[in-house]
Write a protein that holds these residues in place. Structure first.
Motif, PDB file in Angstrom:
ATOM      1  N   HIS A  64     -10.045  20.180  17.561  1.00  0.00           N
ATOM      2  CA  HIS A  64      -9.711  21.266  16.642  1.00  0.00           C
ATOM      3  C   HIS A  64      -8.245  21.672  16.785  1.00  0.00           C
ATOM      4  O   HIS A  64      -7.532  21.815  15.773  1.00  0.00           O
ATOM      5  N   ARG A  65      -7.788  21.824  18.015  1.00  0.00           N
ATOM      6  CA  ARG A  65      -6.404  22.245  18.218  1.00  0.00           C
ATOM      7  C   ARG A  65      -5.431  21.186  17.733  1.00  0.00           C
ATOM      8  O   ARG A  65      -4.391  21.506  17.141  1.00  0.00           O
ATOM      9  N   TRP A  66      -5.741  19.934  17.983  1.00  0.00           N
ATOM     10  CA  TRP A  66      -4.887  18.837  17.525  1.00  0.00           C
ATOM     11  C   TRP A  66      -4.736  18.877  16.003  1.00  0.00           C
ATOM     12  O   TRP A  66      -3.625  18.772  15.480  1.00  0.00           O
ATOM     13  N   LEU A  67      -5.858  19.029  15.306  1.00  0.00           N
ATOM     14  CA  LEU A  67      -5.810  19.048  13.848  1.00  0.00           C
ATOM     15  C   LEU A  67      -5.044  20.261  13.332  1.00  0.00           C
ATOM     16  O   LEU A  67      -4.345  20.180  12.315  1.00  0.00           O
ATOM     17  N   MET A  68      -5.167  21.374  14.002  1.00  0.00           N
ATOM     18  CA  MET A  68      -4.433  22.570  13.590  1.00  0.00           C
ATOM     19  C   MET A  68      -2.917  22.386  13.751  1.00  0.00           C
ATOM     20  O   MET A  68      -2.132  22.949  12.995  1.00  0.00           O
ATOM     21  N   GLU A  69      -2.516  21.589  14.734  1.00  0.00           N
ATOM     22  CA  GLU A  69      -1.092  21.380  15.001  1.00  0.00           C
ATOM     23  C   GLU A  69      -0.490  20.247  14.176  1.00  0.00           C
ATOM     24  O   GLU A  69       0.739  20.081  14.162  1.00  0.00           O
ATOM     25  N   LYS A  70      -1.334  19.459  13.499  1.00  0.00           N
ATOM     26  CA  LYS A  70      -0.840  18.262  12.816  1.00  0.00           C
ATOM     27  C   LYS A  70      -1.037  18.301  11.297  1.00  0.00           C
ATOM     28  O   LYS A  70      -1.002  17.252  10.646  1.00  0.00           O
ATOM     29  N   THR A  71      -1.206  19.474  10.745  1.00  0.00           N
ATOM     30  CA  THR A  71      -1.452  19.571   9.302  1.00  0.00           C
ATOM     31  C   THR A  71      -0.274  19.069   8.467  1.00  0.00           C
ATOM     32  O   THR A  71      -0.438  18.763   7.288  1.00  0.00           O
ATOM     33  N   HIS A  72       0.915  18.981   9.053  1.00  0.00           N
ATOM     34  CA  HIS A  72       2.107  18.569   8.308  1.00  0.00           C
ATOM     35  C   HIS A  72       2.225  17.051   8.161  1.00  0.00           C
ATOM     36  O   HIS A  72       3.055  16.570   7.378  1.00  0.00           O
TER      37      HIS A  72
END
Length: 337
Positions: A64-72
């Motif tokens: 979850h945290r990875w996806l939140m940080e990689k939305t760009h």
């Protein structure tokens, strides 16, 4: 309220000794198992607060945290799919329990199904998450060992001009026009499918792909040859925005695999994908002496190493350099004589 239900699944709700509220799914419909998970989390929270233990984070939290940080990232959608595949095996698992054997067990479910390149990409995403859990988030002391990447052979499949003409003759008309344009420009499938008239200037004989549409993230400027211009002229007036359209005049969104396979079979061509049209374009240019650095710019490759796979098609380009040794040796032999 320690446990509560949402639908059929039990959820956990408690406050840690540090005052932090924990509210998350237990991932099970079994109340006894949910209670055990609740007690485990609560005990770990106490040890972290009272004894200074490192918190035990789960795969779910890391994903979850990875996806939140990689939305760009432009590859965000593909990354979601990869993480979703891993999630079926690691849901609720502690990061410290993700051993090499556990990871290999997940990969074994795709043994003989996935190509080596697919295995490599999935392992790369998993490795990036685990490395971030160590280096950035400080959730782990070390990165769990993972299976070694399989060796991936770079695939270059191209057609002779005669094979290409035969394939174009057997393709449906609309698909043939897109394939002809791909062969003339070297553009990738999605860049052809989504090409808009606003990206075309026939007077200057150019079209361009914006960086957010390109795989390498950089603008690609394409010089249009006579073949490409002729294709564009035949498409003019079919749609106000998009260059290539389907039978009903709507934008073309995909290449229909049935028609593609039927044309390949009729043309007597095997082991050939749409992307190999790009390989064919690059191979033809390399064989005619196009310098590889020029080919790299024309094709929009970010990595020169990607272009080197066409080097074997032009061994004669080294002849002029090899002849330098002839000159040196001939001067030496003449002097000795």
């Amino acid at each position: 309220m320690a446990l509560f239900k949402r639908g059929k699944t039990w959820w956990i709700d408690f406050t840690t000794p540090s005052g932090e509220r924990v509210r998350q799914t237990s991932g099970t419909t079994d109340r006894i198992k949910a209670q055990e998970y609740h007690d485990k989390l609560k005990s770990e929270a106490w040890r972290v607060f009272k004894l200074g233990d490192r918190p035990n984070h789960t795969w779910d939290e890391a994903a979850h945290r990875w996806l939140m940080e990689k939305t760009h990232l432009r590859s965000y959608r593909n990354m979601q799919l990869v993480i979703g595949w891993w999630h079926q095996f690691f849901r609720g698992m502690l990061l410290r329990d993700m051993t090499r054997e556990v990871i290999q067990g997940a990969l074994n479910t795709k043994a003989g199904i996935w190509a080596p390149g697919t295995v490599k990409r999935n392992l790369e995403v998993l490795g990036a998450i685990l490395h971030r859990a160590v280096d950035e988030w400080e959730w782990l002391d070390h990165v769990p060992r993972r299976p070694q990447y399989p060796k991936v052979q770079r695939r270059v499949r191209w057609l002779t001009p005669e094979d290409a003409q035969r394939l174009l003759q057997h393709l449906p008309e609309g698909t043939a026009e897109m394939a002809r344009f791909a062969l003339a420009t070297g553009l990738r499938k999605n860049n052809v499918l989504r090409l808009e008239w606003s990206q075309v200037d026939t007077a200057r004989r150019v079209c361009w792909i914006y960086g957010d549409q390109a795989k390498a993230g950089k603008d690609i400027h394409v010089t249009l040859n006579e073949t490409a211009l002729a294709v564009l002229e035949r498409q003019r007036g079919k749609h106000s925005q998009f260059v290539f359209v389907g039978k009903r005049g709507k934008p073309q969104t995909q290449i229909y695999i049935e028609g593609w396979k039927a044309a390949l079979a009729a043309a007597g061509i095997a082991n050939f994908r749409w992307h190999d049209l790009r390989h064919t374009w690059a191979s033809w240019l390399a064989q005619e002496g196009t310098p590889l650095h020029v080919l790299q710019e024309m094709g929009g490759w970010a990595d020169y190493g990607m272009v080197l796979r066409y080097a074997h098609l032009t061994p004669e380009r080294f002849a002029v350099h090899a002849s330098v040794v002839d000159q040196k040796l001939n001067v030496t032999f003449a002097a000795q004589s």
